[in-house]
Design a protein around this motif. Structure first.
Motif, PDB file in Angstrom:
ATOM      1  N   PRO A 192       0.791  -1.236   0.000  1.00 41.05           N
ATOM      2  CA  PRO A 192       0.000   0.000   0.000  1.00 41.05           C
ATOM      3  C   PRO A 192       0.821   1.282   0.000  1.00 41.05           C
ATOM      4  N   GLY A 193       2.144   1.183  -0.198  1.00 38.03           N
ATOM      5  CA  GLY A 193       2.956   2.393  -0.319  1.00 38.03           C
ATOM      6  C   GLY A 193       3.912   2.585   0.842  1.00 38.03           C
ATOM      7  N   SER A 194       4.835   3.534   0.665  1.00 35.13           N
ATOM      8  CA  SER A 194       5.872   3.790   1.654  1.00 35.13           C
ATOM      9  C   SER A 194       5.754   5.164   2.296  1.00 35.13           C
ATOM     10  N   ARG A 195       4.665   5.880   1.983  1.00 30.38           N
ATOM     11  CA  ARG A 195       4.429   7.185   2.594  1.00 30.38           C
ATOM     12  C   ARG A 195       3.205   7.113   3.498  1.00 30.38           C
ATOM     13  N   SER A 196       3.196   7.940   4.532  1.00 33.55           N
ATOM     14  CA  SER A 196       2.071   7.953   5.463  1.00 33.55           C
ATOM     15  C   SER A 196       0.762   8.246   4.744  1.00 33.55           C
ATOM     16  N   SER A 197       0.803   9.163   3.769  1.00 39.55           N
ATOM     17  CA  SER A 197      -0.415   9.525   3.049  1.00 39.55           C
ATOM     18  C   SER A 197      -0.936   8.346   2.234  1.00 39.55           C
ATOM     19  N   GLU A 198      -0.039   7.553   1.662  1.00 40.70           N
ATOM     20  CA  GLU A 198      -0.471   6.386   0.889  1.00 40.70           C
ATOM     21  C   GLU A 198      -1.126   5.349   1.796  1.00 40.70           C
TER      22      GLU A 198
END
Length: 407
Positions: free
Chosen positions: A203-209
């Motif tokens: 699901p991604g590597s950024r908090s927003s993702e």
């Protein structure tokens, strides 16, 4: 009469502003030393990987990280100060070449300052900004302060030529140097075909993702399990995101195995049958690993509005990196309002068995080696162009590399 003095070692300054650029900078530093030996001195700004190669950064690049629009005002004074300090150090050092590495919002501001004050220093941009997707006018503007772009995507030289950008050389994607970590051995290939299927959730590597995609992914995977039967689910993440991810997935009907270990992550890539992934470089990693994928992305409404104003979707047949490199929309993508659990599940389920949908992706992924191939390792090719420009720069004004010898 005394013997002639030995020539001064070449001096190369490298500037990276985030973790991915730091890794590229470290690989480039090793390749430069392998090519030039003791005849080179390296300095600059970077992180832990570059520090391990002897490039001590004057400040932690963590200072430059911005997550979310709300953080920008508080961090902006620090970032602007670091831009000025970095440019000042380069100008004072007068290296034979400056290599800026990715992170264009930081590194290009440094480059413009250096070019204004020391126009004789050749400046090389390692990793092109996404001018093919966003702000295409930036390509022409770069001619004023960039002497050569080292592209990591094979279609980028043609894009820069079309947009009036600087000379651009395809050196190869760093993933090419890590193919062994992505390709299954015999045992892993058997696991890829064995039930229950191993499914990757990325699901991604950024908090927003994580905030926008994690619950949708969980709901989609629950639907697939209800329709297709048991699955083994693995979710690689980063250490600083792990507590948040663990808390969120505890309520999933199918609780994934969470890993923050890179070795475990790549082992899962080699054994996985399918993946559900956020749009980004990971789609190219999965394609090179031969893992059929469904890709998705959601951003804040304000970010979507900005992208629409920029005509992003009008210019691109896909936003999925694997599709752009292959030149065909083989990985299904679900963006914004199309990113629903129902649609993701409907696209993922056919990929679990030997269907035409799965075969289409596998056959397309098999073409990637030929599309992305280079005669040398990407870091070695990049080092060759940097050294060529640095040596020519000693003779006066910066000059473009001999593209016939670097393609």
């Amino acid at each position: 009469m005394s013997a002639a003095a030995a020539p001064r070692p070449l001096s190369i300054h490298l500037v990276a502003a985030e973790e991915s650029g730091d890794a590229l900078g470290a690989s480039l530093a090793r390749a430069l030393r392998a090519a030039a030996g003791t005849g080179i001195g390296l300095a600059g700004v970077g992180g832990r990987a570059m520090a391990a190669e002897g490039i001590a950064s004057p400040f932690a690049i963590d200072d430059l990280a911005i997550v979310g629009f709300g953080a920008i005002p508080a961090r902006l004074p620090t970032i602007l100060r670091r831009i000025r300090e970095t440019a000042d150090r380069v100008v004072a050092a007068r290296p034979d070449a400056l290599v800026i590495i990715d992170s264009p919002d930081f590194t290009h501001r440094v480059a413009r300052r250096v070019r204004a004050r020391a126009p004789d220093i050749p400046i090389i941009d390692y990793v092109s900004p996404s001018v093919w997707a966003w702000r295409p006018g930036r390509a022409r503007a770069m001619r004023g302060y960039i002497d050569c772009v080292l592209a990591i995507l094979p279609f980028e030289p043609a894009v820069h030529e079309r947009l009036g950008g600087p000379p651009c050389v395809y050196v190869g994607h760093p993933l090419i140097e890590r193919l062994a970590a992505l390709r299954p051995n015999a045992e892993e290939a058997v696991r890829r075909r064995t039930d229950p299927p191993l499914v990757l959730a990325l699901p991604g590597s950024r908090s927003s993702e994580i905030a926008h995609l994690l619950q949708i992914f969980g709901a989609a995977l629950a639907r697939v399990q209800a329709q297709a039967g048991p699955m083994e689910l693995v979710l690689p993440t980063l250490p600083h995101l792990a507590p948040r991810v663990l808390e969120a997935v505890a309520a999933w009907p199918l609780v994934p195995r969470i890993t923050v270990d890179p070795a475990e992550k790549w082992a899962a890539f080699r054994a996985a049958r399918v993946a559900l992934a956020a749009s980004g470089t990971v789609t190219l990693e999965l394609a090179l690993a031969g893992v059929p994928t469904v890709a998705a992305y959601r951003v804040m409404l304000i970010e979507e509005a900005i992208a629409r104003l920029g005509g992003l979707r009008a210019r691109l047949p896909s936003v999925i990196l694997a599709n752009l490199v292959i030149g065909a929309n083989v990985v299904p993508e679900f963006l914004q309002r199309d990113c629903t659990a129902e649609r993701l599940a409907d696209a993922l389920k056919p990929l679990l068995s030997e269907t035409p949908e799965r075969l289409r992706q596998v056959e397309a992924f098999a073409r990637l080696d030929g599309i992305m191939a280079t005669e040398q390792a990407p870091s070695a090719r990049a080092a060759g162009v940097v050294l060529e420009l640095a040596r020519k720069g000693r003779g006066g004004a910066p000059s473009t590399p001999n593209l016939l010898t670097t393609r």
